[in-house]
Motif scaffolding. Sequence first.
Motif, short mmCIF file in Angstrom:
data_model
loop_
_atom_site.label_atom_id
_atom_site.label_comp_id
_atom_site.label_asym_id
_atom_site.label_seq_id
_atom_site.Cartn_x
_atom_site.Cartn_y
_atom_site.Cartn_z
N VAL A 1 0.90 -45.37 36.40
CA VAL A 1 0.51 -43.98 36.18
C VAL A 1 -0.27 -43.93 34.87
CG1 VAL A 1 2.64 -43.28 34.95
CG2 VAL A 1 1.33 -41.57 36.19
N LEU A 2 -1.29 -43.08 34.85
CA LEU A 2 -2.17 -43.02 33.68
C LEU A 2 -1.95 -41.69 32.96
CD1 LEU A 2 -4.34 -44.47 32.22
CD2 LEU A 2 -5.97 -43.83 33.97
N LEU A 3 -1.33 -41.76 31.78
CA LEU A 3 -1.08 -40.55 30.97
C LEU A 3 -2.14 -40.47 29.88
CD1 LEU A 3 2.82 -40.70 30.54
CD2 LEU A 3 1.48 -39.76 32.42
N VAL A 4 -2.78 -39.31 29.76
CA VAL A 4 -3.95 -39.19 28.88
C VAL A 4 -3.82 -37.96 27.98
CG1 VAL A 4 -6.47 -38.93 28.87
CG2 VAL A 4 -5.39 -40.28 30.66
N HIS A 5 -4.04 -38.16 26.70
CA HIS A 5 -3.96 -37.03 25.76
C HIS A 5 -5.25 -36.19 25.79
CE1 HIS A 5 -3.82 -34.82 21.90
NE2 HIS A 5 -2.55 -34.69 22.26
N ASN A 6 -5.08 -34.90 25.48
CA ASN A 6 -6.20 -33.94 25.50
C ASN A 6 -7.36 -34.30 24.57
OD1 ASN A 6 -5.10 -32.04 27.33
ND2 ASN A 6 -3.77 -31.19 25.73
N TYR A 7 -7.17 -35.23 23.62
CA TYR A 7 -8.25 -35.60 22.69
C TYR A 7 -9.02 -36.84 23.14
CZ TYR A 7 -5.94 -32.69 19.05
OH TYR A 7 -5.38 -31.69 18.33
N GLN A 8 -8.67 -37.40 24.28
CA GLN A 8 -9.36 -38.62 24.71
C GLN A 8 -10.80 -38.33 25.13
OE1 GLN A 8 -7.80 -42.14 25.11
NE2 GLN A 8 -7.13 -40.99 23.32
N ARG A 9 -11.61 -39.38 25.20
CA ARG A 9 -12.98 -39.23 25.69
C ARG A 9 -12.94 -38.54 27.05
NH1 ARG A 9 -16.56 -43.12 23.46
NH2 ARG A 9 -15.46 -44.39 21.91
N GLY A 10 -13.98 -37.73 27.35
CA GLY A 10 -14.01 -36.98 28.61
C GLY A 10 -13.84 -37.88 29.83
N GLU A 11 -14.55 -39.01 29.84
CA GLU A 11 -14.51 -39.87 31.03
C GLU A 11 -13.12 -40.50 31.22
OE1 GLU A 11 -16.42 -40.31 28.37
OE2 GLU A 11 -16.53 -42.41 27.74
N VAL A 12 -12.37 -40.66 30.12
CA VAL A 12 -11.01 -41.20 30.21
C VAL A 12 -10.08 -40.08 30.73
CG1 VAL A 12 -9.07 -42.19 28.90
CG2 VAL A 12 -11.42 -42.97 28.45
N GLN A 13 -10.27 -38.86 30.23
CA GLN A 13 -9.47 -37.73 30.75
C GLN A 13 -9.65 -37.60 32.26
OE1 GLN A 13 -9.74 -33.92 28.72
NE2 GLN A 13 -10.25 -34.88 26.77
N ASP A 14 -10.89 -37.80 32.71
CA ASP A 14 -11.18 -37.59 34.14
C ASP A 14 -10.50 -38.59 35.07
OD1 ASP A 14 -12.65 -35.41 33.44
OD2 ASP A 14 -14.61 -36.40 33.58
N VAL A 15 -10.06 -39.74 34.57
CA VAL A 15 -9.34 -40.69 35.45
C VAL A 15 -7.82 -40.56 35.30
CG1 VAL A 15 -11.13 -42.47 35.69
CG2 VAL A 15 -9.53 -42.61 33.76
N GLY A 16 -7.36 -39.67 34.42
CA GLY A 16 -5.92 -39.54 34.15
C GLY A 16 -5.16 -38.94 35.33
N ASP A 17 -3.90 -39.37 35.51
CA ASP A 17 -3.03 -38.73 36.50
C ASP A 17 -2.42 -37.49 35.90
OD1 ASP A 17 -3.12 -40.71 38.63
OD2 ASP A 17 -2.21 -42.03 37.13
N PHE A 18 -2.26 -37.52 34.58
CA PHE A 18 -1.73 -36.36 33.88
C PHE A 18 -2.42 -36.30 32.52
CE2 PHE A 18 1.17 -34.08 31.13
CZ PHE A 18 1.52 -32.99 31.91
N VAL A 19 -3.02 -35.15 32.22
CA VAL A 19 -3.68 -34.97 30.92
C VAL A 19 -2.93 -33.86 30.20
CG1 VAL A 19 -5.88 -34.52 29.74
CG2 VAL A 19 -5.90 -35.53 32.03
N GLY A 20 -2.51 -34.10 28.95
CA GLY A 20 -1.73 -33.05 28.31
C GLY A 20 -1.55 -33.23 26.82
N ASP A 21 -0.66 -32.40 26.27
CA ASP A 21 -0.33 -32.50 24.84
C ASP A 21 0.86 -33.46 24.67
OD1 ASP A 21 1.88 -31.00 25.64
OD2 ASP A 21 1.54 -29.36 24.23
N SER A 22 1.27 -33.68 23.43
CA SER A 22 2.33 -34.65 23.17
C SER A 22 3.62 -34.29 23.89
CB SER A 22 2.62 -34.73 21.67
OG SER A 22 1.46 -35.02 20.98
N LEU A 23 3.95 -32.98 23.93
CA LEU A 23 5.20 -32.58 24.59
C LEU A 23 5.10 -32.81 26.10
CD1 LEU A 23 8.01 -31.31 24.47
CD2 LEU A 23 6.94 -29.07 24.74
#
Length: 304
Positions: free
Chosen positions: A20-42
């Motif tokens: 599973v790919l967890l991605v923080h809201n500050y990542q590069r746009g193209e990395v956010q776009d492949v995330g299974d879940f994009v969010g804040d630390s909590l």
Amino acid sequence: MSNGNLVERIQSLKKERNAVLLVHNYQRGEVQDVGDFVGDSLGLSQEAARTDAGVIVFCGVHFMAETAKLLNPDKTVLVPDPNAGCPMANMLTVRELIEKKKEHPGAAVICYVNSTAAVKAESDICCTSANAPTIMASIPEDREIIFVPDKHLGRWAAEQLGRKNVILWDGFCPTHQRILPEEIDIRKEQHPGAPVVVHPECTEETLAAADHVGSTSGILKFCRQSDAKEFIIGTEIGILHRLRKENPGKTFYPVTEIANCPNMKLNTLQKLVWCLEDMAFAIDVPEDIADKARQTIEKMLERS
Ligand code: 13P
Ligand code: SF4
């Protein structure tokens, strides 16, 4: 390889590895776009606690992946770039915290999630920018609190509660320090009426110039729900990708383009492919601190 090919390769490797790919809201746009879940630390730590994938790939900075590992000791947690650290988390060593505790015996220690596992293990409870006032309010009013390492978040949370007995560590985020009230004034002149929305890691003066203060997910929620059509955003600029993608009818202006966290941007699509191919770089937390650090995070999740 083109970005399209890298994305295809990531999707097929993810299936192969049951990752599973967890991605923080500050990542590069193209990395956010492949995330299974994009969010804040909590949100990301809550997601890490509930995932049944065998492998967690964390696109963020080190303390976030470490938190995922603490919550999933039997799973493999990988980061695409092991150099992606958080300078604020490194502004406090566990030795310094032990010294501070000796100066204030009986005080409860709240550590911001942007801290090392060793610091978490020496703390009573963890918090994120989304729940800092709630966690602070859960400590009896007459008990002193040592808040580490972010002085700005600690001061802001204490102010929300009108609490005076909070001792602040002198840590801060170098990226959010770049967001200045003078720049907000310029943006407000350029875009009159646009609400100013900022992260609590900003300085006191910057927070005073804002209309709304929130974690990255709090900022996303505010902008989604507001009727305004233009917004001035005071946080790391990676969040603009998601704000624009989710709100096509609205316009977002950063207070400053230089609020760019170089650590967050170390993760790339190419490094993600290598990470899944080689199953590197794995996060490990020494056993002697893992149990205590885990309790600190779990206590926060129970109270969130
Ligand atoms: P959030 O928890 O709001 O996503 O913030 C994490 C962070 O590192 C902010 O700089
Ligand atoms: Fe750390 Fe600041 Fe980067 Fe967040 S934006 S990871 S607090 S340096």
